[in-house]
Design an enzyme around this catalytic site. Structure first.
Site, mmCIF file in Angstrom:
data_model
loop_
_atom_site.group_PDB
_atom_site.id
_atom_site.type_symbol
_atom_site.label_atom_id
_atom_site.label_comp_id
_atom_site.label_asym_id
_atom_site.label_seq_id
_atom_site.Cartn_x
_atom_site.Cartn_y
_atom_site.Cartn_z
ATOM 1 N N HIS A 292 0.825 -1.213 0.000
ATOM 2 C CA HIS A 292 0.000 0.000 0.000
ATOM 3 C C HIS A 292 0.858 1.261 0.000
ATOM 4 O O HIS A 292 1.849 1.347 0.729
ATOM 5 C CB HIS A 292 -0.902 -0.001 1.241
ATOM 6 N N SER A 293 0.480 2.226 -0.832
ATOM 7 C CA SER A 293 1.074 3.563 -0.811
ATOM 8 C C SER A 293 2.606 3.510 -0.932
ATOM 9 O O SER A 293 3.140 3.029 -1.925
ATOM 10 C CB SER A 293 0.633 4.298 0.458
ATOM 11 N N TYR A 294 3.336 3.969 0.099
ATOM 12 C CA TYR A 294 4.796 3.976 0.040
ATOM 13 C C TYR A 294 5.360 2.556 -0.003
ATOM 14 O O TYR A 294 6.483 2.340 -0.451
ATOM 15 C CB TYR A 294 5.369 4.727 1.245
ATOM 16 N N GLY A 296 4.471 0.389 -2.044
ATOM 17 C CA GLY A 296 4.688 0.119 -3.463
ATOM 18 C C GLY A 296 6.027 0.642 -3.929
ATOM 19 O O GLY A 296 6.729 -0.012 -4.715
#
Length: 416
Positions: A292-294, A296
């Site tokens: 998720h988010s960072y 990735g």
């Protein structure tokens, strides 16, 4: 006529300045000193004088909150959801209270990972000495021995820790939407081993040691009378400084320093470390990532550093509103091609779940997570991610590639 607290406190200073300015040139020095005092007083900080102490409970029970059978945080007596503005017009104090509750939530989720999900807490670095800073991850019993499937979960940046997607969702919504527990339980039910990363646990905080600076008079050969005069001036200076500090920061918190954890000092370092020491050593034929988010971005960095290994072991990657950027991270052409074939990014969008979303980056397909709220993208795409992994696994078995963007077409046909 209403007079603010800060005006009442500063009134004596203003009066003193007016009196001094009526005097002669000899009073200029005093005027300068008072102006210096006024320049040092931050009115916002000054208002902290009326704050209650920053002393909060260290248990949910102490806060008078508990999670109900639906996983929602509710007040024990009133049954109401969490109230942020507990003290009106004291935003800083309310924020500190929220953060204190958040730390308790983090420990609570850790307990759920061990007791409810039966995961093991593994200390890292694996060869850490007794005295050095350490972090930890969580793994299922079969994480390294499961011959078929392994799922790896990576959360985003900020205050979240292992097992969480978003603290705000845990506190204001429920445990299902804000934690990784639904992913862990379903993965284990479907025969996956599980590893939960902890990419934001990069350092420990310890109180900064107080350094005693030896005064020049302590080591000089000056006459005792002269040393006494200097010491008196020094004490007066300290007294004035403490006086300034009292108004500048009446609830001064401890000065802390950060001791970074070896080879885990950033989310990117942590991802590579866990890959080298755990994921790469696992027996699983198919490894799946949910990032998720960072998280990735951390996965893309892992690919850049361990491209061949990742390609040989990872079957599919589900990203949820990932903030990675293949250009800024300088991901090569072969990485971008692999991501197009093996990754899918569920992004925040007002479009229905799984609807194809146009991308300006040449990496992986983007589909709607069915919500325009960033922090909810993992939870809302939960069923689609497991379906994506199943299809990717079946495609690998039959030497076919998964149809990553089929969902938008399927939705349109179903509507017809």
């Amino acid at each position: 006529m209403s007079i603010s607290l800060s005006s009442l406190i500063l009134l004596p200073v203003w009066i003193s300045m007016a009196q001094i300015q009526q005097g002669g040139p000899d009073e200029k020095e005093k005027t300068t000193a008072l102006k210096d005092l006024l320049s040092r007083i931050d009115l916002d900080e000054l208002m902290k004088k009326d704050e209650p102490p920053l002393d909060f409970p260290d248990t949910l029970e102490g806060f008078e909150y508990a999670f109900n059978e639906k996983g929602q945080l509710r007040h024990i007596k009133t049954g109401e959801p969490f109230v942020f503005n507990y003290q009106e017009d004291l935003h800083r104090w309310n924020q500190k209270r929220y953060e204190a509750l958040g730390e308790i939530i983090t420990k609570y989720v850790y307990e759920l990972l061990e007791k409810d999900c039966n995961l093991k807490k593994i200390s890292i670095p694996v060869d850490a000495t007794e005295s050095e800073p350490k972090s930890f991850i969580f793994m299922s019993e079969d994480a390294l021995t499961n011959p078929q499937k392994l799922m790896v979960l990576i959360h985003g940046s900020g205050v979240v820790r292992a097992g969480q997607w978003a603290r705000r969702l845990i506190i204001n919504e429920d445990l299902d939407s804000g934690t990784q527990i639904p992913f862990i339980k379903r993965a284990m039910d479907e025969g996956y081993g599980v590893i939960v990363l902890n990419p934001n646990e990069n350092y420990i905080e310890v109180e900064k040691p107080k350094i005693h600076v030896q005064s020049s008079s302590e080591s000089s050969d000056e006459p005792a009378e002269k040393r006494e005069r200097k010491d008196k001036v020094s004490k007066e200076t300290k007294k004035r400084r403490d006086f300034y500090e009292k108004y500048r920061n009446p609830q001064r918190e401890k000065e802390m320093m950060q001791l970074y954890i070896r080879e885990n000092g950033s989310p990117e370092e942590h991802a590579v470390y866990v890959w080298d020491h755990f994921i790469a050593q696992s027996a699983a034929e198919n490894v799946f990532f949910v990032a998720h988010s960072y998280g990735g971005l951390a996965f893309v960095e892992l690919m850049i550093q361990r491209e061949a290994d990742v390609k040989s072991k990872v079957t599919a990657v589900a990203l949820t509103d990932s903030v990675h950027n293949v250009w800024h991270q300088e991901a090569g052409k072969t990485i971008r091609e692999w991501m197009r074939e093996n990754c899918c990014n569920w992004v925040s969008s007002s479009e229905p779940l799984d609807t194809s979303v146009e991308s300006m980056l040449p990496d992986c397909p983007r589909v709607s997570a069915g919500t325009d709220r960033h922090e909810l993208t993992s939870w809302k795409s939960f069923p689609s991610i497991f379906k994506f992994f199943t299809e990717a696994s079946e495609a690998k078995t039959s030497s076919l590639k998964p149809a990553l963007t089929r969902r938008s077409h399927r939705i349109k046909h179903e509507e017809l």
